[in-house]
Design a protein around this motif. Sequence first.
Motif, PDB file in Angstrom:
ATOM      1  N   UNK B 137      36.771 -17.740  34.396  1.00  5.61           N
ATOM      2  CA  UNK B 137      36.136 -16.592  33.740  1.00  5.61           C
ATOM      3  C   UNK B 137      34.616 -16.737  33.842  1.00  5.61           C
ATOM      4  N   UNK B 138      34.146 -17.942  33.571  1.00  7.31           N
ATOM      5  CA  UNK B 138      32.704 -18.152  33.584  1.00  7.31           C
ATOM      6  C   UNK B 138      32.147 -18.127  35.011  1.00  7.31           C
ATOM      7  N   UNK B 139      32.944 -18.608  35.968  1.00  6.00           N
ATOM      8  CA  UNK B 139      32.494 -18.545  37.363  1.00  6.00           C
ATOM      9  C   UNK B 139      32.318 -17.089  37.778  1.00  6.00           C
ATOM     10  N   UNK B 140      33.284 -16.264  37.366  1.00  2.00           N
ATOM     11  CA  UNK B 140      33.211 -14.843  37.699  1.00  2.00           C
ATOM     12  C   UNK B 140      32.041 -14.189  36.962  1.00  2.00           C
ATOM     13  N   UNK B 141      31.808 -14.649  35.764  1.00  2.69           N
ATOM     14  CA  UNK B 141      30.668 -14.160  34.992  1.00  2.69           C
ATOM     15  C   UNK B 141      29.368 -14.398  35.776  1.00  2.69           C
ATOM     16  N   UNK B 142      29.239 -15.598  36.356  1.00  2.00           N
ATOM     17  CA  UNK B 142      28.045 -15.929  37.138  1.00  2.00           C
ATOM     18  C   UNK B 142      27.882 -14.990  38.315  1.00  2.00           C
ATOM     19  N   UNK B 145      26.889 -11.622  37.182  1.00  2.00           N
ATOM     20  CA  UNK B 145      25.509 -11.664  36.723  1.00  2.00           C
ATOM     21  C   UNK B 145      24.556 -11.421  37.911  1.00  2.00           C
ATOM     22  N   UNK B 146      24.870 -12.071  39.032  1.00  2.00           N
ATOM     23  CA  UNK B 146      24.059 -11.890  40.241  1.00  2.00           C
ATOM     24  C   UNK B 146      24.110 -10.435  40.704  1.00  2.00           C
ATOM     25  N   UNK B 147      25.324  -9.890  40.722  1.00  6.32           N
ATOM     26  CA  UNK B 147      25.469  -8.481  41.132  1.00  6.32           C
ATOM     27  C   UNK B 147      24.670  -7.586  40.217  1.00  6.32           C
ATOM     28  N   UNK B 148      24.752  -7.879  38.955  1.00  2.00           N
ATOM     29  CA  UNK B 148      24.091  -7.029  37.957  1.00  2.00           C
ATOM     30  C   UNK B 148      22.571  -7.052  38.158  1.00  2.00           C
ATOM     31  N   UNK B 149      22.037  -8.238  38.413  1.00  4.55           N
ATOM     32  CA  UNK B 149      20.586  -8.315  38.634  1.00  4.55           C
ATOM     33  C   UNK B 149      20.217  -7.571  39.919  1.00  4.55           C
ATOM     34  N   UNK B 150      21.015  -7.826  40.947  1.00  8.84           N
ATOM     35  CA  UNK B 150      20.743  -7.160  42.216  1.00  8.84           C
ATOM     36  C   UNK B 150      20.790  -5.657  42.034  1.00  8.84           C
ATOM     37  N   UNK B 151      21.766  -5.212  41.273  1.00  8.05           N
ATOM     38  CA  UNK B 151      21.951  -3.768  41.070  1.00  8.05           C
ATOM     39  C   UNK B 151      20.783  -3.155  40.318  1.00  8.05           C
ATOM     40  N   UNK B 152      20.087  -3.954  39.595  1.00 10.06           N
ATOM     41  CA  UNK B 152      18.937  -3.430  38.854  1.00 10.06           C
ATOM     42  C   UNK B 152      17.807  -3.027  39.794  1.00 10.06           C
ATOM     43  N   UNK B 154      16.346  -1.991  43.931  1.00  9.63           N
ATOM     44  CA  UNK B 154      16.464  -0.848  44.829  1.00  9.63           C
ATOM     45  C   UNK B 154      16.986  -1.318  46.188  1.00  9.63           C
ATOM     46  N   UNK B 155      17.344  -0.359  47.005  1.00 12.77           N
ATOM     47  CA  UNK B 155      17.662  -0.659  48.399  1.00 12.77           C
ATOM     48  C   UNK B 155      19.149  -0.917  48.628  1.00 12.77           C
ATOM     49  N   UNK B 156      19.462  -1.387  49.845  1.00 11.11           N
ATOM     50  CA  UNK B 156      20.824  -1.522  50.311  1.00 11.11           C
ATOM     51  C   UNK B 156      21.611  -2.565  49.507  1.00 11.11           C
ATOM     52  N   UNK B 157      20.956  -3.678  49.247  1.00 13.35           N
ATOM     53  CA  UNK B 157      21.615  -4.755  48.507  1.00 13.35           C
ATOM     54  C   UNK B 157      22.011  -4.286  47.115  1.00 13.35           C
ATOM     55  N   UNK B 158      21.126  -3.570  46.488  1.00 14.81           N
ATOM     56  CA  UNK B 158      21.395  -3.060  45.137  1.00 14.81           C
ATOM     57  C   UNK B 158      22.567  -2.083  45.169  1.00 14.81           C
ATOM     58  N   UNK B 159      22.597  -1.254  46.231  1.00 12.21           N
ATOM     59  CA  UNK B 159      23.675  -0.274  46.394  1.00 12.21           C
ATOM     60  C   UNK B 159      25.032  -0.973  46.471  1.00 12.21           C
ATOM     61  N   UNK B 160      25.081  -2.000  47.327  1.00 10.61           N
ATOM     62  CA  UNK B 160      26.376  -2.688  47.503  1.00 10.61           C
ATOM     63  C   UNK B 160      26.760  -3.456  46.238  1.00 10.61           C
ATOM     64  N   UNK B 161      25.777  -3.982  45.527  1.00 11.35           N
ATOM     65  CA  UNK B 161      26.058  -4.683  44.272  1.00 11.35           C
ATOM     66  C   UNK B 161      26.631  -3.726  43.249  1.00 11.35           C
ATOM     67  N   UNK B 162      26.085  -2.509  43.216  1.00  9.70           N
ATOM     68  CA  UNK B 162      26.594  -1.505  42.262  1.00  9.70           C
ATOM     69  C   UNK B 162      28.044  -1.157  42.591  1.00  9.70           C
ATOM     70  N   UNK B 163      28.337  -1.086  43.909  1.00 10.06           N
ATOM     71  CA  UNK B 163      29.722  -0.800  44.320  1.00 10.06           C
ATOM     72  C   UNK B 163      30.667  -1.926  43.856  1.00 10.06           C
ATOM     73  N   UNK B 164      30.211  -3.151  44.070  1.00 12.18           N
ATOM     74  CA  UNK B 164      31.043  -4.295  43.672  1.00 12.18           C
ATOM     75  C   UNK B 164      31.297  -4.282  42.168  1.00 12.18           C
ATOM     76  N   UNK B 165      30.280  -3.934  41.428  1.00  9.49           N
ATOM     77  CA  UNK B 165      30.446  -3.886  39.971  1.00  9.49           C
ATOM     78  C   UNK B 165      31.451  -2.817  39.571  1.00  9.49           C
ATOM     79  N   UNK B 166      31.404  -1.694  40.312  1.00 13.73           N
ATOM     80  CA  UNK B 166      32.319  -0.593  40.014  1.00 13.73           C
ATOM     81  C   UNK B 166      33.764  -1.008  40.290  1.00 13.73           C
TER      82      UNK B 166
END
Lengths: 711, 196
Positions: B137-142, B145-152, B154-166
Motif C-alpha cells: 500500500x505504501x509503495x503504491x502511495x509513493x 505521490x510522484x504522479x500527483x506531483x508530476x500532474x501538478x 505542465x506538459x506531456x509528462x503531467x498529462x500522462x501522470x493525470x491519466x495514470x491517476x485517473x
Amino acid sequence: MPTLAGDVQAVLADEKVHFQYQEVAAVIADNRYIAADALDLVEVEYEPLPVIVDPHRSMDADAPILREDVVKKDKVGQGPRKHANHIFTWAVGDKEGTDRALASADVVVKEDMLYPRVHPSPLETCGCVASFDKIKGNLTVYITSQAPHIVRTVVSILSGVPESKIRIISPDIGGGFGNKVGVYPSYVTAIVASIVLGRPIKWIEDRMEHLSTTAWARDYHMTGELAADKDGKIKALKVKVLADHGAFNSHAQPTKWPAGLFSVCTGSYQVPVAHVNVDGVYTNKAPGGVAYRCSFRVAEAVYLIERMMDILSQKLGIDKAEIRSRNFIQAEQFPYKTSLGWELDSGDYPTALKKVLDAVDYAGLRKEQAEKRAQGELMGIGLVTFTEIVGAEPSKACDVLGVGMFESAEIRVHPTGSVMARMGTISTGQAHETTYAQIIATELGLPSEEITIEEGDTDTAPYGLGTYGSRSTPVGGAATAVAARKVRAKAKKIAAHLLEVSEDDLDWEIDRFKVKGVPGQEKTMKEIAWAAYNNVPEGMEMGLEAVDYYDPPNFTYPYGVYLSVVDIDKFTGEVKVRRFYALDDCGTRINPMIIEGQIHGGLTEGFAVAMGQEMPFDEEGNLLGNTFMDYFIPSFVETPQWETDFTVTPSPHHPLGAKGVAESPHVGSIPCFTSAVVDAFAHLGVTHMDLPHTAQKVWKKIHELGLDKRD
Amino acid sequence: MKVKVEKTFPFEFPATTAWKLLSDLPLVATCMPGAEIIEKVYDHHYTGKVKVKVGPATMAFKGKIIVKNIDDLKQELQMIGKGQDLKGSSSAEMEMTAWLVPKDGEGCELKGKSTITVNGKLASLGGRMMTQVSDQILAQFGKNFVHQITALGEGKAAESAREKLAEQAKTLNGISFAGSLAAGFIKNLISPKKKD
C-alpha cells in the motif's frame, strides 16, 4: 448463564465484551438470508480496553481487572482466589516431601513447556433446532451434543420447564472430540427465542464462529521438575501449572476436579513422592476448555511426564528406553497406588516396550542415527510409554452438577428374539451400534443383525452422562454387559422351567442352555424369548428385559508404547515422519476393526496437534488462526502411515476386561512426535521444543544452531 | 496486531514542490490507494473512508483523520487515522509521520514511518499478510505521490501522470497489486529478512 465449573457466563455480552468474537447480539428471522442481511444492519461500536493475552500477566499487581462482575466473589467454582483475575488453586500431593527429595537428589531436571491452545475442530460445527410447543408446554431440541441427558437437566434448571417436558435429540453427529460436551450461549439463545416466539428456531455456526467461540483444549503452561539418583531411578516429581481458562471459567470437568485428572502425571513409573499445583486464571480469550480426544487433562499430564523422562535420560546419558524400563511399575505390583492417589488397575509395561523395540529394531535405528549425525543429517527417534486414565467415572469421585458419572443400558428382548437396546451414551462416529450389539450378541447368543442400538433421544434412552473421556466402553459397555447378564439370568430361570430341571443342571453354550449330560435337552435363547411372553415359572413377571446403571468401582488405565522416527530437512525445517509404531493395550479387544479405526483416527489427530494445530493470539487478543487456511487439518497427503500392534491385559474390575481406546493414540502420539523432533537435536544439547513442530518453528531452531549453512 | 513500516521514496522534484503536495491533506489522501476524504470537519480534522482487500476479506472503513502536526520548517507531517469497518467487526488505526529530506543537487526524499494497528476479523483473516499488504500500500502511495506531483505541472509528462491517476483503482483489488504482492512475497522467501 451458570457454567459447569461454577462461574457465570454471558449469553450475550452486555456493557463489556471479554474476547474477540464474543456474541453481542442475536437476530431471529424467517430465513438465513434475511437473518444475514439483518445482522449487517446491527452496528456495534467498541471502545478498546486494556487486554490480557498472556496468562503470566493475569495476576500482576497492575493487571486490568477482566471480570468486574466476580471481583467480590472469593470463589468462582473452586476457591479460594488470590487476585481478581485468579480462578482457583488446586494442589495435590506431598509438598514438603517432594521439596525434600528434590533438594537431596543426585540430579534434578527442570523444564518449562507450553501445551498450546488447540481446537478439537470436528468437521460438523455446532448447531441446534429448538422447538417449543406453547400449547403443550413441551420443548424439543435437536442438538449436536455428546451429552444429551446432561443438556436436558441443564435446560430444565435454566428454563424452569420440567425435565419430563423436555426432549433432547442428539442425532448422528459429525464428530465431537470433546467440543460438543458443553452448552453454548447460542443454544440458550435459540431455546429462549423458541420459548418466547413459540416457533422452531434453528441456529448453526459457520467455521470461523466455531473455531473462535466454542470449546478449545489445553492451554497449559507447565513447569516440571524431576529428581532422580545417578542411575536414573526417579525420586520425586514436582509440577506447576498455569492454566489459561479464558474469559469465563466454563471448563467441562467433573465438579470436584478443576484440573481434571491431571494428577495422573506420574505416568507408568514408580514415583515415590510428587506434588502438583495448578492455578487457573482469566484472560481475554474464549472460554470453555474441554478434553480434546482425551480424558480430562490427561493429554497434558502424559505430555509432561513423557517429556520429563526424555529430559532426564538426556541429562544422565541413559537411553530413553532404558530409563523408562528402570522406572516402570512392574506387572506384579498392580493394583498400584500412585503417590498422587490413583490406583492403576493393571498393566505389563516391560512386555509392551520389548515388543515395540524388537519390532522396529531399536538398536539398528540408533546405529543409523549415529551414522546420520556423523554426516550432519537430522534424524530423531521418539519414544513414549504412557498410561491413560479413562472411563469417567466412579460416582464416589466424580459428578456433573451433582449427578454421579454412571452409565446406563436398557435391553429389551422381543418374543421373536430380536433386541432393542438403548444407552445413555451417544456415538459421534465410534460405531457404538456395532460394539454394543456385539457385546449383547456375545452375552445372549442372539444374532447381532437383529439387535438395534439406539442412543441420543432423551425420551427413549435411559439417563446417561454421555460420551467423552473414552467412557463409552469402560462405563457404557460395562452397563450393557451387566444388563445383558441380567437378561441371561432370567432366561436361565425360564430355561430351567421349560426343561423341568434345576438351574444348577444347566450349562450355557454360545446361544443356548443345555442340560448337563443330556444331549438334545436344550433351549435356545430364541425359544426362551418366545416363552418369556407366554410360559414363565410361577411367580415370575412376563417379558425379557433389563436395565443397568453401572457405577464403575475404578477408572480404567489403558496404556501404550509408541515409537516414531523422523527425518528433518535442515534447509526447510520440514519434519518427515518416516515411521510410527503404535502398540496399545486397551484390555479385552471387543471389536478389533473398530479399535483399529479409533487408533488411526487418534494418531492422525495427534499428528495434527503435534505438527500444526494451534490458536495463536496477537498482543491485542486477535485470534490469528480461525479458518482452515490457518488451522491445520491433516489429509491423506500429510498423514504418515501407521503401524499398529497390541498386547492384552484385561482390566480386573470391568465386566469384560475392556479399558477404552479412542483417546490413547491422541494422548500418546503427541509427546512421541515431540520426543522424535527433539531427539533429532538432542546431540546438540536441545532438551525441549514446544508444540506445534511446524516447518517454520523447526527451521528457526536449525537456524539458531547454525545447521543450515551450505558448504 | 501491529505492523511497523518505514519507507523512503526519492524524487527528482525540489522539496518545496513536494511539500506543497504533502501538506495538502485532501490531495495527499488521493495518493493512498483506496482512500478518500469525505469532508473536512474543521481545521486538520477530516472524515474519510478506505476500502481494503486483505486475503479473502474486503472491508470498507469509515473514520477520522486528524493532522496532529504540520511543520513547514522541518517539512514534516504527522497524522493519525482511525476507523471501524461498517459492520463493526474490524478496526484499524494508522499513525504516520512523513517528512522531506532535500538531496544534494536536484530532488528530495520522502520518508515515512507508520504504525498500523488492526483488530478484529481483518487481523484474524489477514494477519499473515499484513506486513506485505502494508508494504505494498505504501509503495503504491509513493508511486501515486510522484504522479500527483508530476500532474501538478505542465506538459506531456503531467498529462500522462493525470491519466495514470485517473486509471488508479479506488480499491486495493487490482491484478497489478496482487502481482506485486506475490512478487514481494517470493522476494522475501528467496532472501529472508531477519524478523524478531
